[in-house]
Scaffold this motif. Sequence first.
Motif, short mmCIF file in Angstrom:
data_model
loop_
_atom_site.label_atom_id
_atom_site.label_comp_id
_atom_site.label_asym_id
_atom_site.label_seq_id
_atom_site.Cartn_x
_atom_site.Cartn_y
_atom_site.Cartn_z
N ASN A 103 0.89 -1.10 -0.03
CA ASN A 103 -0.09 0.00 -0.03
C ASN A 103 0.67 1.18 -0.04
N TYR A 104 1.85 1.25 0.92
CA TYR A 104 2.76 2.31 0.78
C TYR A 104 3.55 2.65 -0.42
N LEU A 105 3.92 1.74 -1.08
CA LEU A 105 4.73 1.75 -2.73
C LEU A 105 3.56 2.34 -3.49
N ILE A 106 2.37 1.74 -3.62
CA ILE A 106 1.32 2.39 -4.27
C ILE A 106 1.14 3.75 -4.18
N LEU A 107 0.82 3.93 -2.66
CA LEU A 107 0.59 5.39 -2.36
C LEU A 107 1.60 6.39 -2.72
N GLU A 108 2.75 6.01 -2.60
CA GLU A 108 4.13 6.73 -2.85
C GLU A 108 4.16 7.08 -4.35
N LYS A 109 3.83 6.10 -5.20
CA LYS A 109 3.74 6.28 -6.67
C LYS A 109 2.60 7.29 -6.87
N GLU A 110 1.42 7.36 -6.33
CA GLU A 110 0.25 7.97 -6.67
C GLU A 110 0.60 9.70 -6.11
N VAL A 111 1.17 9.68 -5.01
CA VAL A 111 1.54 10.96 -4.38
C VAL A 111 2.56 11.77 -5.48
N MET A 112 3.46 11.00 -5.89
CA MET A 112 4.26 11.71 -7.07
C MET A 112 3.55 12.28 -8.23
N GLN A 113 2.38 11.60 -8.64
CA GLN A 113 1.45 11.94 -9.95
C GLN A 113 0.58 13.14 -9.35
N MET A 114 0.16 13.43 -8.09
CA MET A 114 -0.60 14.41 -7.71
C MET A 114 -0.42 15.78 -7.95
N SER A 115 -1.44 16.40 -8.07
CA SER A 115 -1.15 17.96 -8.45
C SER A 115 -0.98 18.63 -7.09
N GLU A 116 -0.39 19.88 -6.79
CA GLU A 116 0.10 20.44 -5.55
C GLU A 116 -1.13 20.53 -4.87
N LEU A 117 -2.45 20.92 -5.09
CA LEU A 117 -3.55 21.00 -4.30
C LEU A 117 -3.94 19.52 -4.00
N GLU A 118 -3.65 18.49 -4.77
CA GLU A 118 -4.17 17.13 -4.16
C GLU A 118 -3.26 16.75 -3.15
N ARG A 119 -1.85 17.17 -3.21
CA ARG A 119 -0.69 16.83 -2.33
C ARG A 119 -1.22 17.61 -0.87
N LEU A 120 -1.45 18.97 -1.18
CA LEU A 120 -2.03 19.67 -0.09
C LEU A 120 -2.89 19.00 0.64
N LEU A 121 -4.08 18.67 0.24
CA LEU A 121 -5.33 17.88 0.62
C LEU A 121 -4.79 16.52 1.37
N PHE A 122 -4.00 15.83 0.70
CA PHE A 122 -3.56 14.39 1.15
C PHE A 122 -2.81 14.57 2.34
N PHE A 123 -1.77 15.42 2.25
CA PHE A 123 -0.96 15.42 3.53
C PHE A 123 -1.61 16.22 4.93
N HIS A 124 -2.27 17.30 4.65
CA HIS A 124 -2.43 18.22 5.53
C HIS A 124 -3.94 17.85 5.95
N ARG A 143 -13.64 26.42 -0.42
CA ARG A 143 -13.81 25.52 0.27
C ARG A 143 -14.65 24.16 -0.50
N VAL A 144 -15.62 24.82 -1.31
CA VAL A 144 -16.56 23.62 -2.21
C VAL A 144 -15.53 22.92 -3.20
N GLN A 145 -14.54 24.02 -3.58
CA GLN A 145 -13.68 23.50 -4.79
C GLN A 145 -12.73 22.49 -4.16
N LEU A 146 -12.15 22.74 -2.91
CA LEU A 146 -11.30 21.96 -2.23
C LEU A 146 -12.24 20.54 -1.81
#
Length: 168
Positions: A103-124, A143-146
């Motif tokens: 799971n970690y390896l899959i998520l690591e690969k997916e995080v690399m492909q995320m946009s900045e906004l998606e990364r912000l959401l994912f981590f924060h 907020r609605v867009q996020l």
Amino acid sequence: MKISKQAFLAAWKNQKLVRGALKAVHVRQDYTNYEDLLQEGICVYAQMLDQKGELSQEEVDRRSFRKIIWHTIDQLRKDQRTTERQADFEQAQSLGMMNNWDNYLILEKEVMQMSELERLLFFHNLIAGEPISALAQEACVTRVQLQRVKRQLLMHLRQVLDAQITNL
């Protein structure tokens, strides 16, 4: 509550009433807990015979029939909730059997492909638990867009992880 011996014997002799109540609730005789429900119904009937001694036999039988029905429905609901919890637990266990490192390896690969906004959401938001409203101000978006981006991200991650599970 204690049940008198006379009331229990009278209830035991009139099992037909209890069996009729079980039949009214659609409990078949081949149901695994049928005998337990029958015994509980007999006990409920005996309690009613003890409590309602001043009423006519017909009235006691009518009230007992209803009470047995409601008691049986409650028991069946409890059994259903227990079964559902067990199924959820077993499903969670089967999902947990998949190695977390995968799971970690899959998520690591997916995080690399995320946009900045998606990364912000994912981590924060998803990892750290920060509120979306604070992240919306930080990212200068509504907020609605996020929330829309978060919903899409979660759907995408679920699809990726489900695909991994089916490949195992």
